[in-house]
Design an enzyme around this catalytic site. Structure first.
Site, PDB file in Angstrom:
ATOM      1  N   ASP A  58      12.736  -2.613  37.488  1.00 47.32           N
ATOM      2  CA  ASP A  58      13.766  -2.179  38.428  1.00 47.32           C
ATOM      3  C   ASP A  58      14.567  -1.068  37.769  1.00 47.32           C
ATOM      4  O   ASP A  58      15.389  -1.325  36.885  1.00 47.32           O
ATOM      5  CB  ASP A  58      14.667  -3.361  38.794  1.00 47.32           C
ATOM      6  N   ASN A  85       8.740   9.780  40.138  1.00 51.36           N
ATOM      7  CA  ASN A  85       8.462   9.727  41.571  1.00 51.36           C
ATOM      8  C   ASN A  85       9.205   8.598  42.279  1.00 51.36           C
ATOM      9  O   ASN A  85       9.393   8.646  43.487  1.00 51.36           O
ATOM     10  CB  ASN A  85       6.955   9.570  41.798  1.00 51.36           C
ATOM     11  N   TYR A 155      19.913  10.523  50.098  1.00 53.08           N
ATOM     12  CA  TYR A 155      18.588  10.908  49.619  1.00 53.08           C
ATOM     13  C   TYR A 155      18.539  12.409  49.347  1.00 53.08           C
ATOM     14  O   TYR A 155      18.064  12.850  48.298  1.00 53.08           O
ATOM     15  CB  TYR A 155      17.540  10.518  50.655  1.00 53.08           C
ATOM     16  N   GLY A 156      19.041  13.218  50.306  1.00 56.52           N
ATOM     17  CA  GLY A 156      19.058  14.662  50.109  1.00 56.52           C
ATOM     18  C   GLY A 156      19.880  15.059  48.904  1.00 56.52           C
ATOM     19  O   GLY A 156      19.472  15.908  48.095  1.00 56.52           O
ATOM     20  N   ALA A 157      21.053  14.436  48.748  1.00 57.65           N
ATOM     21  CA  ALA A 157      21.912  14.746  47.599  1.00 57.65           C
ATOM     22  C   ALA A 157      21.256  14.331  46.294  1.00 57.65           C
ATOM     23  O   ALA A 157      21.346  15.039  45.280  1.00 57.65           O
ATOM     24  CB  ALA A 157      23.259  14.047  47.766  1.00 57.65           C
ATOM     25  N   ALA A 158      20.596  13.178  46.303  1.00 59.77           N
ATOM     26  CA  ALA A 158      19.937  12.699  45.092  1.00 59.77           C
ATOM     27  C   ALA A 158      18.797  13.619  44.682  1.00 59.77           C
ATOM     28  O   ALA A 158      18.591  13.882  43.481  1.00 59.77           O
ATOM     29  CB  ALA A 158      19.421  11.275  45.306  1.00 59.77           C
ATOM     30  N   LYS A 159      18.049  14.108  45.647  1.00 59.72           N
ATOM     31  CA  LYS A 159      16.943  15.005  45.317  1.00 59.72           C
ATOM     32  C   LYS A 159      17.456  16.346  44.799  1.00 59.72           C
ATOM     33  O   LYS A 159      16.850  16.953  43.906  1.00 59.72           O
ATOM     34  CB  LYS A 159      16.034  15.194  46.532  1.00 59.72           C
TER      35      LYS A 159
END
Length: 245
Positions: A58, A85, A155-159
């Site tokens: 994890d 990934n 998700y967008g911010a993390a990428k």
């Protein structure tokens, strides 16, 4: 020459295709999974060659990254290539999501997609430096870092953060002979997004389709190759001309 490759989030989709691409080149692969053990076992069984290993961890917990990297190093005899990934993607559109769910989605996403990737990258990079390995780190980012993710803003911010992390590490690790790059896919035909692949989504690309996981894996495999060292620091768009910048 065979290399040892750690692929996080390799139970299915892009991660599975990446694991296969390296195995088909004669490399030994550590197949990481978070919760999908059965699917990760299917990935492992599908890999050609020998010496591959299955590792559950994890990455959103404090000890997860160190446990994963330590076992990968022990079982593979080292790590020459890391592919970040593993990712969490939780829908939380701002107009419809209660505040507590909003906060929970952001924290769960960041723990795996950014903090987990950063910790694994640190541990693998230090291992490479200590061994004198001229290794490779490749991050699987997203077109959403640039185009926006209205229903999945964390998700967008993390990428976007993952892309920036890769570029910072590319500069920091170049003196040690370690190259770091990222890919930024658009929609890919995987189990995770199967229900979202409408004709409208397919029409975003002038090719009239979305990518296959194997197309993303080919880009990752290239960026991890000896010939791609001068692409260190790059973020390679792999989106079928669906978003240009």
């Amino acid at each position: 020459m065979s290399r040892s490759v750690l692929v996080t989030g390799a139970a299915r989709g892009i991660g599975r295709a990446v694991a296969r691409a390296f195995a088909e080149s004669g490399d030994r692969v550590a197949v990481h999974y978070g919760t999908r053990r059965a699917q990760a076992e299917e990935t492992l069984e599908s890999l050609p060659g020998e010496g591959h290993v299955l590792l559950g961890a994890d990455l959103g917990t404090p000890g997860g990254p160190a446990d994963l990297v330590g076992r990968a190093v022990d079982l593979l005899g080292g790590v020459d290539v890391l592919v970040n990934n593993a990712a969490v993607n939780i829908a939380h559109p701002i107009a419809d999501t209660p505040y507590e769910e909003w906060r929970a989605a952001w924290r769960a996403t960041m723990e795996v997609n950014v903090f987990g990737a950063a910790d694994v990258s640190y541990l693998v990079a230090r291992h490479m430096i200590d061994r004198g390995t001229r290794g490779r780190i490749v991050n699987v980012g997203s077109r959403g870092a640039y185009r926006g993710e209205p229903d999945h803003p964390a998700y967008g911010a993390a990428k976007a953060a993952l892309h920036a992390l890769g570029q910072s590490l590319a500069v920091a690790l170049a003196p040690h002979g370690i190259a770091v790059a990222s890919v930024a896919p658009g929609f890919v035909s995987t189990e995770r997004v199967a229900g979202r692949l409408s004709e409208e989504v397919r029409a975003q690309s002038p090719f009239g389709r979305v990518a296959s996981p194997e197309e993303i894996a080919a880009a990752v495999h290239y960026l991890a190759s000896p010939g791609a060292v001068w692409s260190s620091g790059a973020v390679l768009d792999v989106n079928g001309a669906s978003h240009l910048r």
